[in-house]
Structures are given as structure tokens and as C-alpha cells.
Design an enzyme around this catalytic site. Structure first.
Site, mmCIF file in Angstrom:
data_model
loop_
_atom_site.group_PDB
_atom_site.id
_atom_site.type_symbol
_atom_site.label_atom_id
_atom_site.label_comp_id
_atom_site.label_asym_id
_atom_site.label_seq_id
_atom_site.Cartn_x
_atom_site.Cartn_y
_atom_site.Cartn_z
ATOM 1 N N ARG A 157 22.629 -19.238 99.042
ATOM 2 C CA ARG A 157 23.998 -18.781 98.839
ATOM 3 C C ARG A 157 24.288 -17.610 99.776
ATOM 4 N NH1 ARG A 157 26.071 -16.537 93.020
ATOM 5 N NH2 ARG A 157 24.724 -14.834 93.614
ATOM 6 N N PHE A 162 27.733 -20.170 84.448
ATOM 7 C CA PHE A 162 26.670 -19.169 84.501
ATOM 8 C C PHE A 162 26.015 -19.091 83.112
ATOM 9 C CE2 PHE A 162 25.278 -14.639 84.859
ATOM 10 C CZ PHE A 162 24.630 -14.728 86.084
ATOM 11 N N TYR A 196 30.890 -5.559 90.130
ATOM 12 C CA TYR A 196 29.856 -5.319 91.146
ATOM 13 C C TYR A 196 29.689 -6.453 92.148
ATOM 14 C CZ TYR A 196 26.922 -7.912 87.782
ATOM 15 O OH TYR A 196 26.409 -8.843 86.925
ATOM 16 N N LYS A 197 30.593 -7.427 92.140
ATOM 17 C CA LYS A 197 30.494 -8.461 93.184
ATOM 18 C C LYS A 197 31.505 -8.122 94.280
ATOM 19 C CE LYS A 197 28.248 -11.564 90.069
ATOM 20 N NZ LYS A 197 28.478 -12.299 88.850
ATOM 21 N N ASP A 209 36.845 -16.662 83.706
ATOM 22 C CA ASP A 209 35.868 -15.692 84.213
ATOM 23 C C ASP A 209 36.091 -15.557 85.723
ATOM 24 O OD1 ASP A 209 33.607 -14.495 85.341
ATOM 25 O OD2 ASP A 209 32.285 -15.248 83.766
HETATM 26 C C1 LIG Z 1 27.572 -12.234 87.717
HETATM 27 C C2 LIG Z 1 28.101 -12.996 86.567
HETATM 28 C C3 LIG Z 1 27.971 -12.499 85.275
HETATM 29 C C4 LIG Z 1 27.234 -11.194 85.054
HETATM 30 O O1 LIG Z 1 27.460 -10.629 83.837
HETATM 31 P P1 LIG Z 1 26.985 -9.153 83.469
HETATM 32 O O2 LIG Z 1 27.045 -9.203 81.995
HETATM 33 O O3 LIG Z 1 27.995 -8.216 84.064
HETATM 34 O O4 LIG Z 1 25.623 -8.909 84.020
HETATM 35 C C5 LIG Z 1 28.523 -13.230 84.237
HETATM 36 N N1 LIG Z 1 29.147 -14.404 84.462
HETATM 37 C C6 LIG Z 1 29.282 -14.909 85.698
HETATM 38 C C7 LIG Z 1 30.001 -16.204 85.920
HETATM 39 C C8 LIG Z 1 28.741 -14.231 86.783
HETATM 40 O O5 LIG Z 1 28.824 -14.735 88.005
#
Ligand SMILES: *Cc1c(COP(=O)(O)O)cnc(C)c1O
Length: 363
Positions: A322, A78, A174-175, A149
Site C-alpha cells: 500500500r 477494517f 492521524y492519516k 467512516d
Molecule cells: C486507521 C483506521 C482505524 C483506526 O482506529 P483507531 O481507533 O483510531 O486506532 C479505524 N478504522 C479504520 C477504517 C481505519 O482505517
């Protein structure tokens, strides 16, 4: 949340920090989450959002391998993870190279100059789940540290950080944890690292005695040391409600239903629409998270036309549709209905309507 807003805050005001245990909320929720990732009580804390949690762990970890100059991460990671690891490496006080590699070549890249490996356990695009235990062991074999992560893993798949001997991990709220948009993330530090690993962003709430207003920083014991600022109590209340669902559901049951749902979805899409999409998510259960990614050149328009019909997937550039499966509240009939809509959209080519080509800020 209503109790916090209408009663604890509206009537109690600041005294509620003491009366309702607000100060302990980050660690209390951490202990509540711990079983979902195979952690022990006292190894998890909630607080900032995920990118910032990663920053804390990366910054702390780099200090622990002062002779080493390389950080490995996944080129398919990400983007936010890559931005933050590069930024933290630049500020490490010594030259550090961040290599975003093809994760299939990880073994070849591991040597005694690697300080830290940071990987996302379930790939956000493809839904592929990595072998946490095997990779962590390979990383430890060269003396490097491992940071996972869990953005697409926590609440989605069974995790055992203790069995895999993971050093550090973080995941968002939040996922699959359903804490609400932008809800606090969590971080995990193995107990053997506590008292050693430093929080590179110290703040008063991580001090041993925040209300003594001392100018010399002395970290609190345990996971409280990874808290920087005042906890966001209303957001944590939502998170606590979301975590309470796990008192009534086991991860094993959720995983079984998740695999049954993703299997069903894949089978129905292939039966109804042979050759229309390329399946990107692994068929093998051991390599699958709780999402199905389908590749299509008009993926953005396909997702927009489905959203209009109430099938809410999302699009990840350049061509991934997705579909996330949240077994806690999704039914098998929803899977059938979703595929029915996908079949109608693809067969009628209604996704080609120009209004579905207009890009929104969030895809
Ligand atoms: C959703 C996601 C994030 C989001 O990070 P925030 O800082 O909480 O907005 C970070 N890394 C990965 C791999 C994600 O899927």
C-alpha cells in the site's frame, strides 16, 4: 505544541483551562475541520480515537431504531470497526445481528429490519472509494441510518456530508489529516440529530454544567454532548497545527494533485514492471482514494526492502503493498524516485533477502 507545553501549561497551570480556551478545543477544532467534510459549524467535535468515536455513534444510533434488529457493514471493513460494531450490538439491550456483507450486495440486504449501515468510505486495503451520496440515499429509502467512516477520506478526498444527507460520520486525525501518531479523531452528527442522538458514554465534560458536580446527567447543547472526558490538550494542539495547513490549501487543489500523483505512479509502475504487480486500486478517478494498492505474493518483503531504501509504504495482509500519497508534502519527483527504487528491488530480487521476511509488530 511548544507554546502549550512551555507557556500555557508550565506557567499558567490549571488556570489556562479558562485563559486559553482549552475547554472549547474539541468543538473549536471540529468547526475548523467541518469545511473539509462539507459540514456546518457546530456539527463536528474532536476527542477520542476513531474506534471509540464509532462506538459512540453506533450506540446512539441503535437507540433511534428500536424496532429494527440488523446492522449491515462491509466484510472487507477494517477489523477494529467490526469488533466495535459487534460489541455495541451485543450491548444494545435487544437482539441485534451484525451482518458483515459483500458490499456489492448491499441493495439486496436492505430492508425494514435494518437499523444502521456502517461503511468505510475509502477501503483501507484497495483504496476504492464508495459512492457516499448514492449509498446513503439507498439506506435512507428503507428507513435505516447511515454511518460513514472517513479514516482514509478526511483530508484525502473532497467530502460533502450535507449534500449526501449523511446522518453520522467519524474519521481519524492521524492519516491524511497529519495530526501525529494516535492523534484525536473527530465525529460528525448532522444538526437535525443533535438534541436527539444520545452519547452512550456520558462523562462530566459532556454535561451542561460540569463544574456544578451534579449527579444527574444533563447533556450539554450541541456537539459538546459527545465529549466524555478531559480533552487531550497537547494532542489537540498538534491537531490544530495540522488543520491550520488547510487555511493555505484547498481540497480541490489537493485532490487534483493526488489524482495526478496516483495516475503517474500507476503509469510508471506499469511501464517499468509490466505484469509484476496486480493493480488493486480502481483506475477510475471517481472510485479512487489517495492511495495505490499493488498485489504481490511477496508483498511483505517488498515493502520491507523499500522501507530500507527510504520509500515508506506499508503492507496489509495477505498480499497488498500500500502506497499512500499525501499531496500536501509529497513531490512528483518523489513519485519518480519511489518507482525507481521499486524497479531496482523487483529486478534484482533483493526483496528475497531473508532479513526482509522478519515480521515486525506494525506492518
Ligand atoms: C486507521 C483506521 C482505524 C483506526 O482506529 P483507531 O481507533 O483510531 O486506532 C479505524 N478504522 C479504520 C477504517 C481505519 O482505517
Amino acid at each position: 505544541m511548544l507554546e502549550v507545553i512551555d507557556h500555557e501549561w508550565a506557567r499558567g497551570l490549571v488556570r489556562t483551562w479558562n485563559d486559553a480556551g482549552w475547554m472549547a478545543a474539541p468543538t473549536r477544532l471540529g468547526d475548523r475541520l467541518a469545511p473539509l467534510i462539507g459540514a456546518q459549524p457546530g456539527e463536528v467535535v474532536f476527542g477520542d480515537t476513531l474506534t471509540f468515536m464509532l462506538a459512540k455513534l453506533i450506540g446512539g444510533a441503535l437507540v433511534q431504531r428500536p424496532q429494527r434488529h440488523v446492522v449491515l457493514t462491509d466484510a472487507a471493513n477494517f477489523h477494529s470497526d467490526i469488533y466495535i460494531v459487534e460489541a455495541m450490538a451485543r450491548r444494545a439491550g435487544r437482539p441485534i445481528t451484525v451482518k458483515a456483507i459483500d458490499r456489492a450486495t448491499l441493495d439486496e440486504q436492505l430492508d425494514d429490519d435494518v437499523a444502521l449501515v456502517m461503511l468505510t468510505h475509502v477501503d483501507y486495503r484497495t483504496g476504492e472509494m464508495l459512492d457516499m451520496k448514492g449509498i446513503t440515499a439507498d439506506v435512507h429509502a428503507v428507513g435505516a441510518l447511515m454511518l460513514w467512516d472517513f479514516a482514509h477520506s478526511a483530508g484525502a478526498v473532497p467530502l460533502d456530508v450535507t449534500d449526501a444527507d449523511v446522518d453520522f460520520a467519524a474519521g481519524c486525525g492521524y492519516k491524511y489529516l497529519n495530526g501525529g501518531p494516535g492523534s484525536p479523531a473527530f465525529l460528525y452528527v448532522r444538526s437535525s440529530w443533535q438534541g436527539i442522538l444520545e452519547n452512550p458514554f456520558p462523562g462530566w465534560m459532556g454535561h451542561a454544567r460540569p463544574f456544578d458536580f451534579e449527579l444527574a446527567y444533563e447533556p450539554a447543547k450541541g456537539m459538546q454532548a459527545f465529549v466524555t472526558s478531559s480533552p487531550s490538550i497537547i494532542a489537540l494542539a498538534a491537531m490544530e497545527g495540522a488543520l491550520s495547513v488547510w487555511d493555505r490549501a484547498s481540497m480541490k487543489q489537493v485532490r487534483a494533485k493526488s489524482l495526478a500523483m496516483t495516475d503517474l505512479f500507476i503509469a510508471l509502475v506499469e511501464e517499468r514492471l509490466p505484469g509484476v504487480f496486480e493493480l488493486v486500486t480502481p483506475r477510475e478517478h471517481a472510485k479512487r482514494g489517495s492511495q495505490v494498492a499493488l498485489r504481490h505474493a511477496d508483498g511483505y518483503a517488498v515493502i520491507q526492502s523499500l522501507i530500507e531504501r527510504g520509500v515508506i509504504g506499508d503492507f496489509r495482509a495477505p498480499d497488498i503493498c500500500r502506497f499512500g500519497f499525501a499531496p500536501l508534502y509529497l513531490r512528483y519527483v518523489d513519485v519518480f524516485d519511489a518507482v525507481e527504487h521499486i524497479a531496482q528491488v523487483m529486478t534484482s530480487k533483493s526483496f528475497l533477502d531473508p532479513r526482509f521476511a522478519v515480521r515486525n509488530a506494525v506492518t
